[in-house]
Design an enzyme around this catalytic site. Sequence first.
Site, PDB file in Angstrom:
ATOM      1  N   ARG A  26       0.818  -1.225   0.000  1.00 38.67           N
ATOM      2  CA  ARG A  26       0.000   0.000   0.000  1.00 38.67           C
ATOM      3  C   ARG A  26       0.846   1.267   0.000  1.00 38.67           C
ATOM      4  NH1 ARG A  26      -5.177  -1.738   1.380  1.00 38.67           N
ATOM      5  NH2 ARG A  26      -5.800   0.089   0.255  1.00 38.67           N
ATOM      6  N   ARG A  30      -2.338   6.718  -0.051  1.00 41.49           N
ATOM      7  CA  ARG A  30      -2.380   6.749   1.403  1.00 41.49           C
ATOM      8  C   ARG A  30      -1.462   7.778   2.045  1.00 41.49           C
ATOM      9  NH1 ARG A  30      -3.315   0.909   4.242  1.00 41.49           N
ATOM     10  NH2 ARG A  30      -5.555   0.955   4.012  1.00 41.49           N
ATOM     11  N   ARG A  39      -5.057  13.147  -5.912  1.00 49.75           N
ATOM     12  CA  ARG A  39      -6.347  12.571  -5.534  1.00 49.75           C
ATOM     13  C   ARG A  39      -7.400  13.663  -5.308  1.00 49.75           C
ATOM     14  NH1 ARG A  39     -10.302  11.050  -3.433  1.00 49.75           N
ATOM     15  NH2 ARG A  39     -10.696   9.342  -1.998  1.00 49.75           N
ATOM     16  N   ASP A  76      -6.952  -1.388  -7.494  1.00 47.90           N
ATOM     17  CA  ASP A  76      -7.524  -2.008  -6.299  1.00 47.90           C
ATOM     18  C   ASP A  76      -7.942  -3.436  -6.632  1.00 47.90           C
ATOM     19  OD1 ASP A  76      -8.294  -0.993  -3.441  1.00 47.90           O
ATOM     20  OD2 ASP A  76      -9.815  -2.437  -4.042  1.00 47.90           O
ATOM     21  N   TYR A 155     -15.796  -9.961  -0.250  1.00 47.17           N
ATOM     22  CA  TYR A 155     -16.433  -8.673  -0.585  1.00 47.17           C
ATOM     23  C   TYR A 155     -17.692  -8.870  -1.424  1.00 47.17           C
ATOM     24  CZ  TYR A 155     -12.522  -6.166   1.433  1.00 47.17           C
ATOM     25  OH  TYR A 155     -11.604  -5.669   2.325  1.00 47.17           O
TER      26      TYR A 155
END
Length: 344
Positions: A26, A30, A39, A76, A155
């Site tokens: 990651r 972030r 972003r 993702d 998910y």
Amino acid sequence: MDFKNDLLLRAARGENIERYPVWLMRQAGRILPEYRAVRNSLSGFKELVETPALAAEVTIQPVDHLGVDAAIIFSDILVIPEAMGLEYQMVEKVGPYFEKTIKSEADLIQHGQTDFNVEDRLGYVKEALEITKKELNGRVPLIGFAGAPWTIFCYMVEGGGSKTFSEARKMLYQNPTLAHELLNRITEVTIRYLKMQVTAGADLIQVFDSWAGILGQKQYEEFGLKYMNKIADAIKGVPVTLFAKGAYAALPNLAQSNCNTLGLDWNMNAAEVRKLVGENKTLQGNLDPCALYTSHKEIEQLTINMLDSFESKRHIVNLGHGVYPDIDPNKVKTFIKTVKDYEI
Ligand code: CP3
């Protein structure tokens, strides 16, 4: 492709290395202010994932700003359910949300599609990889990835994050046939997707089984490992890393799979794992992501302690899970510098 730095690939293949390669799960997104700037100029996470030039830009940021030995493509794991017909939303400060879920055969037919060309639905990932590869120009290897079938299943059945994933686990008891059908479909699409990534320039593939640890050993073998193995068998030409978070009991069996590297979370002791799995696999990990909240001096010491504990050179250094969003990038730099300065 001539690499300026191919430590990651040599370590994965068990070849000689002059120091341990280091990157962070990651790392793209972030923590970097440079990421937030990109972003914040967009409607949200999905727009960034689906805009190849920008996805490439944020993929390369950690190489420029942190000095990691690998780039991991910005995307993702949830692009797979979406390609199969189950659209996701990324809710700010909450995480992923699926309006529909898979609970029945009818849901599977509608939202568990496999009859499509991955390049049509996931061409934006292909393009992002191609741009990144070109812009990296051999500086470091580029990692492609996907979620493991079991984690994607979680998910798709649950509809979002969960502490227990009890809806997903319920299906394993109430309708194992449906569960296997869905897992098979996810596996099939994931294999095509990962092959596309390799063609587009991914130099190594990592499969994230983030929720491996919520299943008991037998169930993980039946509903998790079986499908991880199919993926490892299908990917040719590049090293494969399997990261089954929390699945300590599965490690001896995982070590029998066709992968080069096993990812370890921070609950696992690298020296113990080495005894369990033998010399034929590279181990990746596994500093506690929370260790990066302590002082620079202490991070240095904890990192050295970890490196000292390694029983062989077959290691890729990483955290035991993804870096947490509020970690100071300077602390990450201390971690990376310590690994780079360490003599092996
Ligand atoms: O590793 C990298 O730097 C590459 C990019 C990457 C992302 N997600 C970007 C992302 C990777 C490898 C992932 C994998 C992923 N996604 C996993 C497996 C790894 C793990 O952490 O266990 C999982 C379970 C997901 C699902 C997911 N995506 C969740 C639960 C969330 C919300 C919480 C969070 O992580 O922030 C996401 C969103 C997401 N994926 C973000 C990023 C940068 C944050 C979204 C934003 O910028 O608003």
